[in-house]
Every structure is written in C-alpha cells, then in structure tokens.
Design a protein around this motif. Sequence first.
Motif, PDB file in Angstrom:
ATOM      1  N   MET A 183      -7.440  -4.110  -4.029  1.00  0.00           N
ATOM      2  CA  MET A 183      -6.249  -4.177  -3.183  1.00  0.00           C
ATOM      3  C   MET A 183      -6.145  -5.268  -1.917  1.00  0.00           C
ATOM      4  SD  MET A 183      -4.337  -0.780  -1.245  1.00  0.00           S
ATOM      5  CE  MET A 183      -5.632  -0.808   0.065  1.00  0.00           C
ATOM      6  N   ASP A 184      -5.312  -5.873  -1.894  1.00  0.00           N
ATOM      7  CA  ASP A 184      -5.135  -7.001  -0.996  1.00  0.00           C
ATOM      8  C   ASP A 184      -3.686  -7.049  -0.334  1.00  0.00           C
ATOM      9  OD1 ASP A 184      -5.797  -9.341   0.563  1.00  0.00           O
ATOM     10  OD2 ASP A 184      -5.057 -10.642  -0.929  1.00  0.00           O
ATOM     11  N   LEU A 227       1.481  -5.847  -0.625  1.00  0.00           N
ATOM     12  CA  LEU A 227       0.299  -5.113  -1.300  1.00  0.00           C
ATOM     13  C   LEU A 227      -0.120  -5.691  -2.709  1.00  0.00           C
ATOM     14  CD1 LEU A 227      -0.826  -1.683  -0.549  1.00  0.00           C
ATOM     15  CD2 LEU A 227      -1.390  -2.334  -2.846  1.00  0.00           C
ATOM     16  N   ASP A 228      -0.781  -6.365  -3.005  1.00  0.00           N
ATOM     17  CA  ASP A 228      -1.405  -6.888  -4.218  1.00  0.00           C
ATOM     18  C   ASP A 228      -2.516  -6.148  -4.771  1.00  0.00           C
ATOM     19  OD1 ASP A 228      -2.625  -8.465  -6.133  1.00  0.00           O
ATOM     20  OD2 ASP A 228      -2.319 -10.437  -5.134  1.00  0.00           O
ATOM     21  N   SER A 273       4.034  -3.274  -3.691  1.00  0.00           N
ATOM     22  CA  SER A 273       4.711  -2.683  -2.533  1.00  0.00           C
ATOM     23  C   SER A 273       5.332  -4.100  -1.549  1.00  0.00           C
ATOM     24  CB  SER A 273       3.784  -1.853  -1.660  1.00  0.00           C
ATOM     25  OG  SER A 273       3.868  -0.767  -2.326  1.00  0.00           O
ATOM     26  N   SER A 274       5.967  -4.049  -0.754  1.00  0.00           N
ATOM     27  CA  SER A 274       6.597  -5.013   0.103  1.00  0.00           C
ATOM     28  C   SER A 274       7.346  -4.482   1.458  1.00  0.00           C
ATOM     29  CB  SER A 274       7.223  -5.984  -0.435  1.00  0.00           C
ATOM     30  OG  SER A 274       8.626  -5.456  -0.804  1.00  0.00           O
ATOM     31  N   MET A 312       1.402   2.626   0.811  1.00  0.00           N
ATOM     32  CA  MET A 312       2.271   2.139   1.703  1.00  0.00           C
ATOM     33  C   MET A 312       1.966   2.331   3.110  1.00  0.00           C
ATOM     34  SD  MET A 312       5.048   0.800   2.693  1.00  0.00           S
ATOM     35  CE  MET A 312       5.775   0.553   1.165  1.00  0.00           C
ATOM     36  N   ASP A 313       1.167   3.587   3.284  1.00  0.00           N
ATOM     37  CA  ASP A 313       0.550   3.792   4.686  1.00  0.00           C
ATOM     38  C   ASP A 313      -0.439   2.752   5.054  1.00  0.00           C
ATOM     39  OD1 ASP A 313      -0.005   5.697   6.777  1.00  0.00           O
ATOM     40  OD2 ASP A 313      -2.363   5.629   5.827  1.00  0.00           O
ATOM     41  N   ASP A 314      -0.976   2.199   4.159  1.00  0.00           N
ATOM     42  CA  ASP A 314      -2.004   0.986   4.514  1.00  0.00           C
ATOM     43  C   ASP A 314      -1.118  -0.249   4.680  1.00  0.00           C
ATOM     44  OD1 ASP A 314      -4.225   2.292   3.945  1.00  0.00           O
ATOM     45  OD2 ASP A 314      -4.461   1.904   1.713  1.00  0.00           O
ATOM     46  N   LEU A 315      -0.096  -0.459   3.816  1.00  0.00           N
ATOM     47  CA  LEU A 315       0.503  -1.676   4.210  1.00  0.00           C
ATOM     48  C   LEU A 315       1.429  -1.315   5.388  1.00  0.00           C
ATOM     49  CD1 LEU A 315       1.981  -4.081   3.257  1.00  0.00           C
ATOM     50  CD2 LEU A 315       3.627  -2.855   1.720  1.00  0.00           C
TER      51      LEU A 315
END
Length: 387
Positions: free
Chosen positions: A1-2, A45-46, A53-54, A89-92
Amino acid sequence: MDIRICKLNEKNQIRKIWEYCFNDSPGYVDFYFENKFDYNNTMVLDLDGNIISSIHLNQHTLRINSKKFDVSYVVGVSTLPEARGMGMMDDLMKKSILEMKNRGQMISILMPIDFRLYRKYGYTNCYNILVQSINIFDLKKFKINGTFKPATENSLENLEEIYRCHTSRLNGYSVRDTKYYKDFIKEMSVDSGYLYINYRGDEPVGYISYSIDGEKFIVRECYYKDVISYKSILKYIFNHNTQCKYVEIYSDLEDPLIDMLDNPKDSTFSIKPFMMARILDFKSFINSLELFSDSCKEVKIKVHDNYIDDNNGKFRLFADNNLLKISKLDDSEDYEFEFSIDELTSIFMGYSSIDSIMMMKNIMSGYEKLSELVKINSKTNHINEYV
C-alpha cells in the motif's frame, strides 16, 4: 500500500473513482476534471498498482479576521467498493492532514456528506447556511431598479466587485478572482443554471445565480452592494411566477429577507450546517490572525490533537503590542484550561464563543481572564464554495 500525491497519468483512474462514488452528471464531471482537478493537489492510495481511494485538496484563499490564509478544501473523499470497510480511507485521511500541514497551511476546510465521518480527525462545523423557502407571490411587492443582463466573460470583474463588496461584512469567506468567475459561468451552464447581473446605470450592483427545477426557483447565490439591488433581485425572481410557485434561497445568516416580507410566518427559514474546518498549525494560526487584545493577563492552556504532534502540548496565550500571541511551553509547566483542537478551531474561527465552549465542557465560571484575553471578531462566518 502506497499513499502519495497523484501522478499526471493517473487522472483517468481518479475520474473513474469520482464517477462511481458521486451522482454528478457527465457534463459536471467533465467540467470538474477540465477546470478544477489538479493532480498535484490529489492524494491517492495505491494498492498493488491500482488507485482505489482519493482525496482532492483543492486550493482556496480564505479571509479570516481580515487576514488571508491559503487553505486546502477537502473534497472528493472516495473509495472503490472493493476496498471499503478495510480502514484504508482512515490512513489516507491521516496522511492528507499531514500533507496539508507540511505544505505550511494553517487551516483546512471540508464540506462533509456526513459530519460524523470527520469529527474524529479534528474537523468541526464552522459555517452554517440559511435556507429560505417562500411562496413566489410573497415577492410581488418589490420593484426592479436598473436592468438585468446575463453574465459573460466580459463581466467577470463586475461579478468579483459585487462579491467583494457583499462579503466585506462577513468572515471566513473564500477570496474570489476573475478566474473563479470564469469557471463559475461554465459550472452554471453545465448544471443548467443561470447567472444574471443587476446594473444601475453602468454600475454592477448585484448578481443572482439560480436554476429552475419544476415549479421551484432555486437561488444558489445572491450577492449585492445594497438593499435596493436585493429588492430588485427579489422582483426579478417574482417575474418567474408563471413558471415557478416556490423559491428556495441559499444565503448567509445575515440575510434580511425575514424582515422584508409582509408575512414571514408563511415561509420557512432553516439554518443548515454547511462547512467544517480544522486548525493544522495552532501556534502559527493564532499568531497570524492578529487578534486585538489589550489584556495585561496571560492564560496557560493544554491542547490535544490526535493527528498533528506539533499542536499537542502546553501553550501560553498573552497580549503583546495589543495583539494576541501564543508561545509553546515545556511539558512540565502547569496549565489552567484544556482544549481539543476542534474546540479551539471553533473558537478561533469565530464560530463559537468561549462562553458556549466552556458551557459544553461544564465549566461555568473561572475563565473570565481567558474571555478578556481572547477577543474574536464578531462577523458572521460565510462560505458558499462547492469544490
């Protein structure tokens, strides 16, 4: 995950996420990705080479307490269905908050689809909008002064001038320029809307942007230099009475229509929560606000922020040369009051008074010197941006 900034060649992937997650017309999606989208201001989020996600960090300038602040307006928070419920999405969101802070921005705004989703990230409601629903025949008594002409690219400066005059009595509004209004004309067109300017002689004195949905005349924006123009705009609306029966006006909370109608009891005036905000850099924001304070006292507070370490800790509020200032203290220092970052955002954005915040904290007395020290501009917050 990036998690990273979007790349130029990923625009189509971002567009597909937008199309899946939001119920916008194809024309509006075209408008957004041709005029508003900027890959440099989009977090993605890649996952294994696929963008799932964006978050779009659209750039605006707010005027708060007469000072300008460059801010990110968080829109387009979206995730494809296969990645929902996995906490990505929390991470993003966390990375996006830090990205805005690292860019040197002191505050962020966000228009939520659900306020509950963003409170945990330190966002709090700081803007309300007034929705006025009336029968169109209640506007019959008003008179038109001047003429109305459709807005074109030749009238961009007129629109900017009217908006600047109207918002000068408000707080927290977005600073607009001719580029904004060039895009706004396109946006109204793709949304089947209209934009007309009221002229008194050669002087632009007001404008109205609106759409017609069946029997309803919907006013998205109505800005004016004086009440004479406002009355002209209301009569302009009434002249659509063969098409429409009802009018819905979205306006700032200081709109005087309720006192201009003969019988406002037959109308509905609803205050709707509209826009959230979040302080990203507490110390820099307070020092940049240049709030007047002539108090000889000082107050020590403790601040909690779950996502930005620099905002955590103890701070000293004091007046210097009649301006409120703040400095950070050692952790060993005592403090008098404790605040979360959302409570401080509400106070220093001028949305909530210290009295109301203290009441919610069940502190009924003992904070008089804080109120004496922190004197917030009493202008009403207003913003009406959608992207």
